[in-house]
Design an enzyme around this catalytic site. Structure first.
Site, mmCIF file in Angstrom:
data_model
loop_
_atom_site.group_PDB
_atom_site.id
_atom_site.type_symbol
_atom_site.label_atom_id
_atom_site.label_comp_id
_atom_site.label_asym_id
_atom_site.label_seq_id
_atom_site.Cartn_x
_atom_site.Cartn_y
_atom_site.Cartn_z
ATOM 1 C CD GLU A 100 65.637 -14.569 -16.956
ATOM 2 O OE1 GLU A 100 65.007 -13.843 -17.743
ATOM 3 O OE2 GLU A 100 66.831 -14.883 -17.126
ATOM 4 C CD1 TRP A 106 57.982 -18.386 -24.088
ATOM 5 C CD2 TRP A 106 56.311 -17.941 -22.673
ATOM 6 N NE1 TRP A 106 58.535 -18.125 -22.854
ATOM 7 C CE2 TRP A 106 57.540 -17.841 -21.966
ATOM 8 C CE3 TRP A 106 55.127 -17.693 -21.983
ATOM 9 C CZ2 TRP A 106 57.603 -17.510 -20.604
ATOM 10 C CZ3 TRP A 106 55.174 -17.364 -20.636
ATOM 11 C CH2 TRP A 106 56.395 -17.278 -19.962
ATOM 12 C CG ASP A 114 69.957 -16.066 -18.405
ATOM 13 O OD1 ASP A 114 70.921 -16.494 -19.074
ATOM 14 O OD2 ASP A 114 69.424 -14.963 -18.616
ATOM 15 N NE ARG A 143 60.276 -22.036 -19.797
ATOM 16 C CZ ARG A 143 61.613 -22.005 -19.883
ATOM 17 N NH1 ARG A 143 62.225 -20.871 -20.129
ATOM 18 N NH2 ARG A 143 62.314 -23.107 -19.726
ATOM 19 C CD GLU A 196 61.881 -12.220 -20.321
ATOM 20 O OE1 GLU A 196 63.055 -12.657 -20.394
ATOM 21 O OE2 GLU A 196 61.278 -11.713 -21.287
ATOM 22 C CE1 TYR A 218 65.089 -17.922 -18.277
ATOM 23 C CE2 TYR A 218 62.795 -18.268 -17.659
ATOM 24 C CZ TYR A 218 63.786 -17.458 -18.184
ATOM 25 O OH TYR A 218 63.476 -16.189 -18.618
#
Length: 494
Positions: free
Chosen positions: A76, A463, A71, A67, A9, A69
């Site tokens: 991220e 997930w 944050d 993904r 991530e 998105y």
């Protein structure tokens, strides 16, 4: 590698190139996200609340099953599940490419830069690079069982760190003592502000505990949150947030590969013994800040030892127990040996492979050419530019173009990974779902006569499970299984 699922991530910084900008980095982050999903159609946005800080539309899954998105206002990217180092490197770089291309497609490349680093030199903020490793539920997830992992993680920064100019301000922290949460300072641990020219890790200054469940403000060497994102009876997810974001593909692969092997040694009770570090948090920061790069730590036994010596003991255990089990393991063992041997000679030997060494070499070359001291503000600017993802501006890409950087993947593989997931994990099935929703359209919105459906989203994707409205949930509890045929059959009835 053997019985391992990897994931990364990455939280990105956005640098606005205006003295008095019209818009904030958060505004640009929203614009990039919206263009990526609504115009480029790289994926489908969430229609449900994922948490109090993730409302509908905050982000979504991509066709490559990862993904993107927001944050806390910044972009991220979470990679899809990967079963090999080559896949995780390619999908990690794919996230960089997706976002950088979106910026260029919006014609914003002259206004903002996407920065893959971990510190804001102006505000002292940090943003992370989180690593995920799937282990068996039988993994000894106790302080005693995790002690070898702590030692390994504290010392691995000598080849995984991205380096930075300067140091962060002293960090507040809390420690869990039995069932109490107490200030770290109350236990005799005091943070002292230091003035440093350069250190090898960006995140070390911001890690304030050895074990802790919460992420923000109490970042720990080992994050103890139990969120497997898989069958909780079979699996646990080791979630690490102490590492730096790496530009070098070599460093990314070596970071994940060596950590995966140490987890295997722990699982099979083959780790070297008597290497517990006396004060792991202080040692983490001392290693990073050591200007002589001797990297000496004190063990609980009172003995002092170098980080290279510790790493060589883990390497020897891995060579004795893991060598020959698969091709990637042997590559990791060979490169682990090489980088430790070269670090003993000098950091110049690992330029191109180790990010902090590459950055230090560039900064020292600039200092020598321009005759400037370490407090020159230009050095912090160059620090950031090393992580600039624009291929014509980033200093890392300059090294790459000069042939100083070894590649572990190819531009074609990265390009494929922007659209397609790995084909040997459940990411494959999730990717099919996202492509189906983009190609065939979303389930129809309910009419007013179906009041029970009015507050139900058309789809929910997580997930390890998804559900289309009007159909039963589809669990994906095994990350090693692709589920692709089952999902195609499920979607055929939608």
């Amino acid at each position: 590698m053997l019985n391992r699922i990897f994931g990364l991530e990455t939280e990105y910084g956005l640098l606005v190139h205006q003295d008095r900008p019209d818009h904030s980095p958060t505004w640009f982050a929203h614009k990039i996200r919206d263009h990526l999903f609504h115009v480029q159609r790289h994926g489908v946005l969430d229609l449900h609340h994922r948490g109090h800080d993730e409302p509908p539309g905050n982000g979504g899954f991509l066709t490559n099953a990862g993904r993107i998105y927001l944050d806390m206002g910044h972009l991220e990217y979470a990679s899809p599940e990967c079963h090999s180092l080559t896949d995780v490197v390619a999908t990690d770089r794919a996230g960089d490419m997706i976002l950088q291309k979106t910026i260029q497609d919006l014609d914003l490349a002259d206004q903002v830069s996407l920065i893959k680093n971990n510190v804001d030199h102006e505000t002292d903020a940090t943003f992370g690079s989180h690593e995920n490793y799937l282990v068996s539920r039988r993994f000894p997830f106790t302080r005693r069982g995790l002690a070898p992992l702590v030692t390994f993680l504290v010392t691995r920064q000598i080849f995984t760190g991205s380096g930075r100019v300067g140091a962060a301000s002293p960090q507040d922290a809390w420690i869990q003592m039995d069932r109490l949460i107490v200030p770290r300072a109350a236990m005799g641990h005091h943070s002292v502000g230091v003035q440093l020219p350069f250190q090898i890790s960006q995140r070390a200054d911001h890690i304030v505990n050895d074990f802790f469940e919460w992420v923000q403000q109490n970042r720990a060497i080992i994050n103890t949150r139990d969120e497997p994102l898989a069958d909780p009876n079979q699996y646990r997810r080791i979630h690490l947030l102490l590492g730096d974001s790496n530009m070098a593909e070599y460093a990314t692969a070596l970071k994940l590969g060596t950590t995966g092997l140490v987890l295997q040694l722990i699982e099979e009770d083959k780790v070297p013994h008597d290497l517990e570090i006396n004060e792991p948090v202080e040692a983490l920061q001392d290693i990073s800040q050591d200007q002589d790069r001797r990297w000496i730590v004190q063990l609980q036994s009172g003995k002092t030892i170098s980080a290279i010596d510790i790493q060589e003991q883990f390497l020897a255990a891995a060579q004795a127990h893991c060598k020959g089990q698969d091709e990637e393991t042997d590559w990791v063992l060979e490169q682990w040996t090489s980088v430790l041997e070269d670090l003993r000679v000098g950091y110049e030997k690992v330029v191109g492979r180790v990010d902090w060494a590459s950055k230090l070499w560039l900064l020292e070359s600039f200092r020598e050419a321009e005759q400037v001291e370490w407090n020159d503000p230009m050095l912090k600017s160059l620090d950031l530019e090393y992580h600039n993802l624009h291929p014509e501006k980033g200093l890392y890409y300059g090294l790459l173009e000069e042939g100083r950087v070894p590649r572990l993947t190819t531009d074609k593989a990265i390009d494929l990974a922007t659209e397609h997931p790995p084909y040997n994990t459940r990411a494959f099935g999730r990717g099919e779902l996202v492509k189906h929703l983009l190609l065939c359209g979303l389930p129809a919105d309910p009419d007013d006569s179906k009041k029970d459906e009015r507050f139900s989203p058309s789809y929910v994707i997580n997930w390890s499970i998804f559900q289309l409205r009007g159909h039963v949930p589809f669990p994906m509890a095994d990350p090693f299984k692709t589920y692709v045929q089952e999902i195609r059959s499920h979607l055929a009835g939608c």
